[in-house]
Structure formats: structure tokens, C-alpha cells
Design an enzyme around this catalytic site. Structure first.
Site, PDB file in Angstrom:
ATOM      1  N   GLU A 158       0.816  -1.193   0.000  1.00 37.15           N
ATOM      2  CA  GLU A 158       0.000   0.000   0.000  1.00 37.15           C
ATOM      3  C   GLU A 158       0.857   1.252   0.000  1.00 37.15           C
ATOM      4  O   GLU A 158       1.944   1.272   0.564  1.00 37.15           O
ATOM      5  CB  GLU A 158      -0.922   0.000   1.226  1.00 37.15           C
TER       6      GLU A 158
ATOM      7  N   CYS B 236       6.325  -6.234  15.292  1.00 38.49           N
ATOM      8  CA  CYS B 236       5.910  -5.338  16.371  1.00 38.49           C
ATOM      9  C   CYS B 236       4.473  -5.696  16.755  1.00 38.49           C
ATOM     10  O   CYS B 236       3.605  -5.846  15.894  1.00 38.49           O
ATOM     11  CB  CYS B 236       6.005  -3.886  15.923  1.00 38.49           C
TER      12      CYS B 236
ATOM     13  N   CYS C  70       1.314  -3.684  15.435  1.00 34.42           N
ATOM     14  CA  CYS C  70       1.283  -3.306  14.021  1.00 34.42           C
ATOM     15  C   CYS C  70       0.601  -4.380  13.189  1.00 34.42           C
ATOM     16  O   CYS C  70       0.978  -5.558  13.251  1.00 34.42           O
ATOM     17  CB  CYS C  70       2.710  -3.074  13.518  1.00 34.42           C
TER      18      CYS C  70
ATOM     19  N   GLY D  75       6.615  -2.657   5.996  1.00 35.20           N
ATOM     20  CA  GLY D  75       7.987  -3.125   6.012  1.00 35.20           C
ATOM     21  C   GLY D  75       8.934  -2.244   6.811  1.00 35.20           C
ATOM     22  O   GLY D  75       8.622  -1.116   7.180  1.00 35.20           O
ATOM     23  N   GLU D  76      10.111  -2.801   7.091  1.00 35.53           N
ATOM     24  CA  GLU D  76      11.212  -2.091   7.743  1.00 35.53           C
ATOM     25  C   GLU D  76      12.191  -1.650   6.653  1.00 35.53           C
ATOM     26  O   GLU D  76      12.887  -2.471   6.060  1.00 35.53           O
ATOM     27  CB  GLU D  76      11.906  -3.008   8.754  1.00 35.53           C
TER      28      GLU D  76
ATOM     29  N   SER E 225      11.871   5.821   8.390  1.00 36.76           N
ATOM     30  CA  SER E 225      11.479   5.394   9.727  1.00 36.76           C
ATOM     31  C   SER E 225      12.019   3.993   9.978  1.00 36.76           C
ATOM     32  O   SER E 225      11.924   3.119   9.115  1.00 36.76           O
ATOM     33  CB  SER E 225       9.951   5.396   9.859  1.00 36.76           C
TER      34      SER E 225
ATOM     35  N   SER F 278      11.139   4.451  15.657  1.00 42.81           N
ATOM     36  CA  SER F 278       9.968   3.906  16.350  1.00 42.81           C
ATOM     37  C   SER F 278      10.392   3.436  17.734  1.00 42.81           C
ATOM     38  O   SER F 278      10.872   2.321  17.901  1.00 42.81           O
ATOM     39  CB  SER F 278       9.378   2.745  15.541  1.00 42.81           C
TER      40      SER F 278
ATOM     41  N   HIS G  97       8.499   3.886  21.179  1.00 45.34           N
ATOM     42  CA  HIS G  97       7.290   3.269  21.736  1.00 45.34           C
ATOM     43  C   HIS G  97       7.386   2.830  23.199  1.00 45.34           C
ATOM     44  O   HIS G  97       6.376   2.417  23.771  1.00 45.34           O
ATOM     45  CB  HIS G  97       6.835   2.077  20.889  1.00 45.34           C
TER      46      HIS G  97
ATOM     47  N   ASN H  47      -4.240   2.951  16.184  1.00 51.20           N
ATOM     48  CA  ASN H  47      -5.358   2.640  15.288  1.00 51.20           C
ATOM     49  C   ASN H  47      -5.672   1.157  15.404  1.00 51.20           C
ATOM     50  O   ASN H  47      -4.884   0.318  14.981  1.00 51.20           O
ATOM     51  CB  ASN H  47      -4.994   3.008  13.848  1.00 51.20           C
TER      52      ASN H  47
ATOM     53  N   CYS I 271      -1.865   5.141  10.343  1.00 52.06           N
ATOM     54  CA  CYS I 271      -0.600   4.542  10.755  1.00 52.06           C
ATOM     55  C   CYS I 271      -0.829   3.219  11.485  1.00 52.06           C
ATOM     56  O   CYS I 271      -1.606   3.134  12.424  1.00 52.06           O
ATOM     57  CB  CYS I 271       0.140   5.518  11.665  1.00 52.06           C
TER      58      CYS I 271
END
Length: 379
Positions: free
Chosen positions: A90, A114, A117, A179-180, A211, A233, A235, A310, A353
Site C-alpha cells: 500500500e 511489532c 502493528c 515493512g522495515e 522510519s 519507532s 514506543h 489505530n 498509521c
């Protein structure tokens, strides 16, 4: 056939030389393919006919196929791009009065898992090619072309309309999709090089953000190869909690990650690092954890971006309530740390996100084709 979208300028120079052409042909190809969005060599009018014939025999300009296109009530737009075998990634365009930001994917799925996610729950399939990464920006500029007046405030739109180099609607790119990015290092860096090239997209390093969840060795390599703006990231303020939320922390703990951030700063286009912090109700949103976070990041020039979670089916998490987010932010602000709360965009089309799951195998079996040749979901 060779896909020219896979090459940056250096790669195109080598390709041209292999065909007996001068290096300057690479610059011409970059401009035709990326600045003008041409896919047919016959339209590249300043190329010699013999060169165009060679290109038609050996090369293509083939961006990934678009299989669906959705627009949210707030103007956020999401496209699904086919990567074959029923999988898709996407990309999301977020319009604002003074800029247009494209959120780009770098992998099909993600191996970092994660816990909050949706992409991490999907698992890892494969890395995207350079063409599949830069093809997202290529498509966005083509699909949004001519909409500058609708996407920006009147004064900004007029400035951009008067300048050929700024008519393209995408002003910023964030590698924050599926993805990373640093786990697909070489392909991402090549795509970044194209984004920054004046002959391609001409974005400044300040307007391109990578990111990462914290792949420390790759972060050091990015500093050396292509130091764009950086978002990390985070968190959680301690290893015990971050191990649960971001499992890669077990390999590269917070201390090592922050040291890498400090090494990155001298090369960064901005004088700060952005730390991202998803707000999970009763998990990482307490005042005590906010105070702990202050101690962890206070010696690094940074900005904190608090991200309301989200939710998605089976996540097991809930979004922190507004008071908890505000109180958490206030602790950081009172300590002198610039802190913003990300505005949720596109959540009505699962473009917000953390919602980029890309599980579309059922949809790829139900696609039709519109008049332009682009596939669209029909049901």
C-alpha cells in the site's frame, strides 16, 4: 527485459555504456521516466532513433500495477499495488494545505513483528524491488497530476503552478508504509537516490524521512550512504516494555539505538531525531512512563511524535484516551521536549498509521480494469 525503474543515475550510466551510448543519455532517461512519467520510448523525442530502437528491444519502464484506489473523507488517498502471487503493498497520500506527503512501503509484510502493528501480524513475504519502491512515487505524481490547485492552499498552489519543477503534488516522502526500510537497505537507498536526484524527483533530504524500528548497523550505513531525515519507532522508555512491543529491541536495546541516533545527527539534514511513540491504553501511556521517557531522550536533540493507536481486529490493544495522551504530552513539553500528537488520517479506509495490512488475496481475484488500463477492485 530490463526495467529502467530499477536504476538510479549510476545504474543507468552503466546500462547506457553497455549499449555503446554516452553517459549523458542516462540523464535524459531519468528525466523522461521520472520527471515526465513516460513509459514509451517512442515519446522520448530527444533520444536518437537508433537508441530508442535499442531500448525497445532491451528495456521497459514498468511500474507496479495498481489494483485499487480509495479516498477517505478527509482527502487521504490509498492505493494497493500488486506484487504478484496475490500479494499487494500500500501507498498513502496525505494532503495538507502546504504540502503533500506520500507514505511509501518497502517490503511485502514485515519480519520485525511489532505487536501493535497490523503489517507485523502479516509476516514477511519479500523485499520490494527498486522499481516497486520508486514506482509508488512515480504513480502518485501521475495520478495526482493537475490537482495541485485542489490539494494545496490557494497561495501555495499558485506558487507551485507557476514553477515547472514544483507542479508535482508530492512534496514529502516518508518511508513509513509496510515493512522495515533498513531491512531492504540497498533497494531503499537506490530509491532514495532517485527521490533526491534533480533529474528525477528533486526532493531535498529534509523532505524525505526514513522510519526504522532500530536496525543499528543499517542505521550507521544509512548515515554514511544517504543521510535523510530520520524517525525512530521507540514506543517505550525501557527495554523490558520495548522487548514486548518491538521485539528487535532484544537484539538492539535502547542504549545501542540511542547511541546510533547520536552518531547519525551530525550527518542528518535536520538538527534533531524524531521519536515515534504509539499510545496504547494502560500499556505505555502512564505519567510514570512519560517521566521515564524524558530521562531517556533528554540528552538527544529530538522531537516526540505521539501516535494514537489505530485498532485492528485481533490486536489486543486499545487507543489511549484523549486525557491520557494530553497528560503524557504535557509531561514531555514541561521538560522542554517538543512534542506533537499525530492527527489520525485515513482511518476510514484503513490507511492510518499501523493499519497497512495489505492482505488482499481475495481482492486480487476480483479485479477488473478501468479505461486507463489500471485495475480496480470491483467488489
Amino acid at each position: 527485459m530490463i526495467n529502467l525503474l530499477d536504476f538510479n543515475k549510476t545504474g543507468l550510466i552503466h546500462f547506457c555504456e553497455e549499449m555503446g551510448e554516452k553517459p549523458y543519455r542516462a540523464r535524459q532517461l531519468l528525466r523522461w521516466v521520472h520527471r515526465f512519467g513516460k513509459t514509451e520510448f517512442i515519446e522520448m523525442s530527444d533520444l536518437a532513433k537508433t537508441f530508442r530502437q535499442k531500448l525497445m528491444e532491451r528495456a521497459v519502464v514498468h511500474p507496479p500495477e495498481i489494483i485499487s484506489d480509495h479516498t477517505a473523507g478527509d482527502g487521504t488517498r490509498k492505493w494497493l499495488l500488486s506484487t504478484g502471487t496475490g500479494n499487494a503493498v500500500e501507498m498513502v497520500f496525505i494532503p495538507e494545505p502546504n504540502r503533500g506527503t506520500l507514505c511509501v512501503s518497502s517490503q511485502v509484510g514485515c519480519a520485525l513483528a511489532c505487536s501493535f502493528c497490523s503489517t507485523g501480524r502479516q509476516g514477511f513475504n519479500r523485499n520490494l524491488s527498486v522499481a516497486e519502491i520508486i514506482g509508488q512515487l512515480w504513480w502518485a505524481n501521475r495520478l495526482l497530476e493537475g490537482q495541485v490547485g485542489e490539494l494545496f492552499s490557494p497561495d501555495v498552489a499558485q506558487i507551485r503552478a507557476d514553477n515547472t519543477d514544483t507542479r508535482r503534488p508530492v512534496t514529502n516522502v516518508v518511508m513509513m508504509g509496510m515493512g522495515e526500510p533498513l531491512a531492504n537497505f540497498e533497494n531503499v537507498v537506490t530509491a532514495l537516490d532517485l527521490m533526491l536526484s534533480d533529474d528525477a524527483y528533486g526532493l531535498s533530504r529534509r523532505r524525505v524521512t526514513v522510519s526504522t524500528s532500530g536496525l543499528v548497523p543499517a542505521l550507521d550505513r544509512l548515515r554514511e550512504r544517504c543521510p535523510v531525515a530520520l524517525a525512530v519507532s521507540l514506543h517505550a522508555p525501557n527495554d523490558a516494555l520495548r522487548d514486548q512491543l518491538v521485539p528487535i529491541n532484544k537484539k538492539y536495546p535502547i542504549r545501542d539505538l540511542l547511541a546510533a541516533c547520536e552518531r547519525y545527527l551530525p550527518a542528518a539534514p535536520r538538527d534533531f531525531i524524531t521519536f515515534e511513540y504509539v499510545m496504547l491504553r494502560d500499556v505505555n501511556d502512564s505519567i510514570a512512563l512519560a517521566r521515564e521517557l524524558v530521562q531517556v531522550v533528554r540528552n538527544i536533540p529530538c522531537k516526540l511524535n505521539l501516535i494514537p493507536f489505530n485498532t485492528f481486529a485481533g490486536s489486543g490493544y486499545e487507543r489511549s484516551n484523549t486525557d491520557a495522551i494530553d497528560n503524557f504530552r504535557d509531561v514531555l513539553m514541561q521538560a522542554g521536549i517538543v512534542t506533537t500528537v499525530r492527527k489520525t488520517r485515513g482511518d476510514d479506509i484503513a490507511a492510518a498509521c499501523g493499519q497497512l495490512a495489505g492482505q488482499v488475496k481475495d481482492k486480487t481475484r476480483r479485479t477488473g480494469t478501468c479505461g486507463s488500463g489500471r485495475a480496480v477492485v470491483t467488489g
